[in-house]
Design a protein around this motif. Structure first.
Motif, PDB file in Angstrom:
ATOM      1  N   LEU A 185       0.832  -1.205   0.000  1.00 16.61           N
ATOM      2  CA  LEU A 185       0.000   0.000   0.000  1.00 16.61           C
ATOM      3  C   LEU A 185       0.867   1.255   0.000  1.00 16.61           C
ATOM      4  O   LEU A 185       0.669   2.158  -0.792  1.00 16.61           O
ATOM      5  N   VAL A 186       1.809   1.288   0.907  1.00 15.93           N
ATOM      6  CA  VAL A 186       2.651   2.486   1.045  1.00 15.93           C
ATOM      7  C   VAL A 186       4.096   2.045   1.143  1.00 15.93           C
ATOM      8  O   VAL A 186       4.412   1.057   1.821  1.00 15.93           O
ATOM      9  N   ASN A 187       4.925   2.741   0.464  1.00 15.47           N
ATOM     10  CA  ASN A 187       6.360   2.526   0.621  1.00 15.47           C
ATOM     11  C   ASN A 187       7.018   3.884   0.465  1.00 15.47           C
ATOM     12  O   ASN A 187       7.205   4.367  -0.638  1.00 15.47           O
ATOM     13  N   SER A 188       7.289   4.489   1.557  1.00 22.37           N
ATOM     14  CA  SER A 188       7.831   5.843   1.517  1.00 22.37           C
ATOM     15  C   SER A 188       9.022   5.956   2.454  1.00 22.37           C
ATOM     16  O   SER A 188       9.074   5.297   3.485  1.00 22.37           O
ATOM     17  N   LEU A 210       5.388  -1.868   8.483  1.00 27.83           N
ATOM     18  CA  LEU A 210       6.795  -2.200   8.708  1.00 27.83           C
ATOM     19  C   LEU A 210       7.549  -0.884   8.690  1.00 27.83           C
ATOM     20  O   LEU A 210       7.658  -0.246   7.651  1.00 27.83           O
ATOM     21  N   ILE A 254       6.496   1.394   5.442  1.00 25.48           N
ATOM     22  CA  ILE A 254       5.968   0.413   4.500  1.00 25.48           C
ATOM     23  C   ILE A 254       4.656  -0.116   5.066  1.00 25.48           C
ATOM     24  O   ILE A 254       4.588  -0.516   6.230  1.00 25.48           O
TER      25      ILE A 254
END
Lengths: 551, 477
Positions: free
Chosen positions: A51-54, A443, A542
């Motif tokens: 979904l998110v990885n920043s 994470l 994450i």
């Protein structure tokens, strides 16, 4: 011969075919293929998607307009706030120049009449006189400025000469104090009997000496030389000289504003937005914070300034004060500028300046109370006695200004514990109609020297709570591993959390319009150890979901 | 030029040793038929339908519960799958076929319409489709979903020769192939990796699809008899076979079908390929900053992601002729004559696939009651199923022959557990049928005597019938 065999075979074939058909029909009528009987929710499928990885660093934080990040010499990070405590322009200081109109009349004295009567027609009689017009400047605080000279940006010297004699005359007007391109003003004109002559002198770009040749201030002297030619024996009448300066605006003023004192003047307050996000219930210790005050001055006037109070305000604490009495120097001199230049003088408040005294705080203690805003008050004095002035003493140009700007530098260096941060964002899941349930996995690889316990509250547009992801029941985001000596993160720490969002919650997520993020922040060792944030510190965020669709 | 294997059905094992049926020559072109001539008519003579699913049966997927409702048992179905699974559907029909015997030779000609459909569905593909990629977290799902559909017409010219001592017969066919339409996924390789920690997805695709004569959605335009009967999609193929009587009771036979059989597709060809090296799609997650820049809405990010994912299926279109190969099929059989009318045999069948050979084995008992009825009962096992019971029957009431042959009739009793079946049925005209195959070998004088006796009786009966007709006609007159 073969005929009987044919009959037997046909019978067998028909029996065989009929038997097969019966079996087939039997097999197909068991309802095994009636898909109307299929039950819902047949099996579980699950899809896992990121979904998110920043990677988020301090640089990714949207800072207010008056705020920026600064990398220090040791690569550590500071947050810098800038603000203006006060800004004064020339127009704020002196609004306009004032002039007092004057009238001066000349008539023949008794002695002059005797001589006039004896003179033949056509004889001339000459008289010289002068007239003084006041031109002064007043400051907005009521004090007068004694002007030696000025260069005007605009204005008009309006003269009027009225002749009530029955004789013609010639008048020469001379104003050596008003010069244009270095040449004094002079004008000669005929003045007929019983007439009035108006005269307008444009003062644009005129340099005006207001000292009457060094004898006084704020005055313009006008010289009149009038020659009357006798036309008859009637000696009655007079010549009246009127004058005034109108709509004068200056380019620059020279003179003396004297020593004027302004006591306990409230300056503009400085907002510190980062502290407004902190719903403080814990403690913070900021190391090496500083406030640098830059004084800029393009007036030809020196100032002395001393802070009478610097007040901070935080809703949890109320008002608290910096120990202004301990500021060194207590009486700060703001130097005058040379013409066309700006003098800059700075005063820095830091860890040791001022020291705390009683309930009055040091700068570290003051900022550790996380003031939402800072409101200073100061005494100011022009032309303090300690400053040697140039020969012209003071000048004020129309472009002159003075101001005090503040630069609050907050190194991300210190200890923090139990601080609650809260912010609200617009957020929408989109349609989740086809989702039965999902598991959210986070994470976090934290490279900052602080730990965070988070709570995400999903609300509708009216802030009604739809669902809460409460980090209090899950592992916090652990801080990075910190070197005890330097306070620097030497290794990121990974924290994995899973949040199971069940079928009873999912349908309501369609209504989510906002996220309220609450975070409790603490530096390592529960705020007991100094830490320092460096430019390269960042956090990898994450998030992924495993979703079970409705089948 | 592209070359790949074409789809093809499993042939009929039960039919192989039923030499009274002309269509058995399609299985072994080297067997001398038990008649002196045959004629097969369009549509009526031979209709063949087969399906086979190596992966699962209907009952593996759908279960009937006590309350009479049905439930999908996907996990059970998936447990039945192999790494690679096949589903075939084939339809064939004889358009025209005839043959005749001349001394020790048999000449034949046939036109057969064939349609074979094949799909390879790997277990990973089915698992991903039905269980989602969560089943592959931390591992890579690799699959190559192959599909092919081919329709073509086979023109075959056959010849069988029998040696003088009748112990050996051998023959072959030359086949001209005329392609009607084809679509094949020459390559459809996909992989999907889902990271076990972040669920990051890495997907690749490498696709090559060929199609010929299919650039219209109108089926009536695909099959144009004037074009397809002898169209520009052409190929050749060969069949060979033999049968040898080792002893009085034991015979062996073998055949190889579709040797070097290929069709070159030239007409209305279109090829779709991914770029060299294939396409890739990586998704590690949205940048949270982008989400908040879009006012916290995921929708724009999802739309953008969807656009990126579509690139996985970006295909380059070309028009290059390509060639498909008809898989080679091999038959081998041993038959033992148990009694005058009953024999037992074993048939081994192998079909070449892209990677290996698909094997089937059948045990059969074949009976023949005079010239009129012949039957076969078989048990076979293959890669689809180990439990197949086949039946064949041919009935010859005169010159007309009715027949039906299936390698697996169990679906008639329980279709839910069927994984494969086929059936061939129709009617032929056969002429000069020979009563018992052992007579052809000439090793049994008693049987030869009986056959000659029967022939005499038959001629006498015909003469008697002719006299009777004349006598009745005379009485009427």
């Amino acid at each position: 011969m073969c005929k009987p065999l044919k009959k037997i075979s046909l019978t067998a074939l028909y029996s065989y075919i009929i038997g097969i058909i019966c079996c087939f029909i039997s097999a197909c009528t068991k309802g095994d293929f009636d898909f109307n009987k299929l039950a819902a929710n047949q099996w579980d499928a699950e899809f896992a998607v990121p979904l998110v990885n920043s990677t988020v660093g301090l640089k990714d934080i949207n800072l207010p307009a008056n705020c920026y990040l600064q990398v220090e010499a040791d690569n550590s990070q500071s947050i810098v706030y800038t603000g203006n405590l006060i800004s004064v322009k020339a127009s704020d200081f002196i609004t306009q120049l004032n002039s007092i109109p004057v009238n001066t009349s000349y008539s023949l004295s008794a002695t002059d009449i005797l001589a006039f009567n004896l003179a033949p027609v056509g004889a001339t009689y000459t008289n010289s006189s002068s007239q003084v017009i006041d031109l002064s400047a007043q400051t907005t605080n009521g004090a007068a400025m004694d002007l030696d000279s000025t260069v005007l940006k605009s204005g008009e010297l309006k003269l009027q000469i009225q002749n009530t004699f029955s004789h013609n005359a010639v008048v020469t007007i001379s104003i050596p104090a008003i010069k244009k391109a270095g040449v004094g003003f002079t004008n000669t004109m005929a003045l007929h009997a019983n007439t009035t002559i108006p005269l307008s002198i444009d003062l644009t770009n005129a340099r005006v000496d207001l000292t009457k040749n060094g004898t006084t201030q704020n005055k313009i002297e006008i010289f009149y030389t009038t020659t009357i030619t006798k036309a008859n024996n009637n000696s009655s009448g007079s010549i009246t000289y009127s004058g005034s300066v109108n709509n004068a605006a200056f380019k620059i003023l020279y003179g003396d504003v004297h020593r004027q004192t302004l006591l306990n003047k409230g300056l503009d307050s400085i907002d510190v937005p980062v502290f407004k996000d902190i719903k403080s219930t814990g403690g913070i210790v900021l190391n090496n914070a500083s406030i640098k005050l830059n004084f800029t001055n393009s007036f030809g006037i020196p100032f002395a300034l001393s802070f009478t109070s610097i007040k901070g305000y935080n809703p949890q604490i109320g008002n608290f004060y910096l120990n202004t009495a301990g500021i060194n120097p207590s009486n700060f001199i703001v130097n005058y500028a040379l013409q066309g230049q700006t003098a800059i003088t700075s005063l820095t408040l830091n860890q040791t300046n001022p020291a705390a005294s009683g309930s009055y705080l040091s700068l570290s203690g003051f900022l550790s109370n996380t003031p939402y805003n800072i409101a200073p008050k100061a005494n100011t004095q022009t032309n303090p006695s300690t400053v040697s002035l140039p020969s012209y003493k003071n000048f004020i140009a129309d472009t002159s200004s003075t101001g005090i700007s503040s630069i609050i530098t907050i190194p991300l260096d210190g200890k923090i514990k139990g601080f609650n941060l809260k912010d609200t964002f617009d957020f929408s899941f989109g349609s989740v109609d086809n989702i039965e349930s999902f598991t959210l996995r986070t994470l976090i690889n934290n490279g900052f020297p602080v730990s965070l316990a988070s709570k995400l509250i999903f609300t509708d547009a009216a802030y009604n709570v739809i669902y809460t992801l409460d980090g209090a029941t899950n592992p916090v985001i652990n801080s990075g591993t910190v070197d005890a000596a330097t306070g620097k993160v030497i290794a990121k720490t990974a924290t994995t959390s899973e949040f199971i969002i069940g079928g009873s919650v999912v349908p309501n997520l369609n209504k989510v319009k906002k996220i309220i993020m609450q975070m409790t922040v603490a530096s390592v060792a529960n705020g007991q150890q100094n830490v320092k944030v460096f430019a390269g510190d960042e956090m990898n965020v994450i998030m992924g979901i495993r979703a079970k669709p409705k089948l | 030029m592209l070359l790949s294997f074409s789809a093809d059905s499993q042939e009929s094992l039960t039919l192989y040793n039923m030499n009274t049926i002309p269509q058995s020559m399609q299985e072994n072109p080297g067997t001398m038929p038990l008649f002196k001539g045959h004629l097969s008519l369009p549509v009526l003579s031979s209709n063949y339908f087969s399906f086979s699913n190596s992966g699962f049966a209907y009952a593996d997927l759908v279960k009937k519960r006590a309350d009479d409702s049905l439930v999908f048992t996907v996990d059970n179905m998936l447990s039945k799958l192999s790494a690679s699974n096949y589903f075939n559907v084939s339809v064939r029909t004889d358009i025209l076929s005839f043959g005749f015997r001349s001394r020790k030779n048999y000449f034949s000609f046939s036109i057969i319409g064939k349609n074979d459909n094949y799909i390879n569905y790997p277990k990973d593909f089915m698992t991903l489709l039905l269980k989602g990629n969560a089943a592959f977290i931390g591992s890579t799902a690799n699959f190559n979903v192959m599909h092919e559909s081919t329709a073509y017409i086979e023109y075959a010219l056959g010849f069988v020769h029998q040696t003088n001592n009748a112990r050996l017969s051998y023959g072959g066919k030359v086949k001209f192939l005329s392609g009607i339409a084809n679509m094949q996924t020459n390559r459809a390789e996909f992989s999907l990796f889902t990271d076990d920690k972040t669920y990051a997805i890495n997907a690749t695709s490498n696709i090559s699809i060929n199609a010929a004569s299919l650039d219209t959605g109108d089926i009536s335009k695909i099959f144009k008899p004037e074009q397809n009967l002898l169209g520009s999609n052409q190929g050749l193929g060969f069949d060979v076979g033999f049968k040898y009587r080792v002893t009085k009771r034991l015979s062996v036979s073998a055949s190889a079908l579709d040797i070097a059989s290929t069709i070159q597709w030239n007409e209305r060809v279109v090829n779709y390929n991914t770029k060299p090296g294939g396409n890739t799609f990586n998704f590690n997650g949205f940048d949270i900053k982008t989400i908040f820049n879009n006012n916290g809405s995921l929708q724009k990010s999802i739309d953008s992601l969807s656009d990126s994912a579509h690139h996985l299926l970006d295909l380059i279109k070309t028009r290059k002729a390509y060639t498909t190969a008809i898989p080679v099929k091999l038959y081998g059989s041993i038959v033992y004559q148990l009694t005058r009318n009953i024999n037992a045999g074993v048939v081994v069948y192998a079909k070449q696939t892209e990677r290996d050979w698909q094997m089937s084995t059948a045990f059969s008992v074949n009976t023949r009651l005079g010239k009129t009825v012949s039957t076969s009962l078989s048990y076979s096992f293959n890669s689809y199923s180990t439990n197949n019971v086949g039946v064949g029957i041919a009935l010859n009431p005169g010159k007309l022959q009715l027949y039906a042959v299936s390698d697996n009739i169990l679906p008639l009793f329980d279709a839910t557990h069927a994984k494969n079946s086929n059936i061939r049925f129709g009617m032929n005209f056969t002429f000069g049928r020979i009563r018992n195959p052992s007579l052809i070998a000439g090793s049994n004088e008693k049987e030869a005597f009986l056959d000659r006796f029967n022939d005499i009786q038959s001629r006498k009966y015909k003469l008697y019938r002719a006299k009777e007709r004349k006598r009745r006609q005379a009485e009427k007159d």
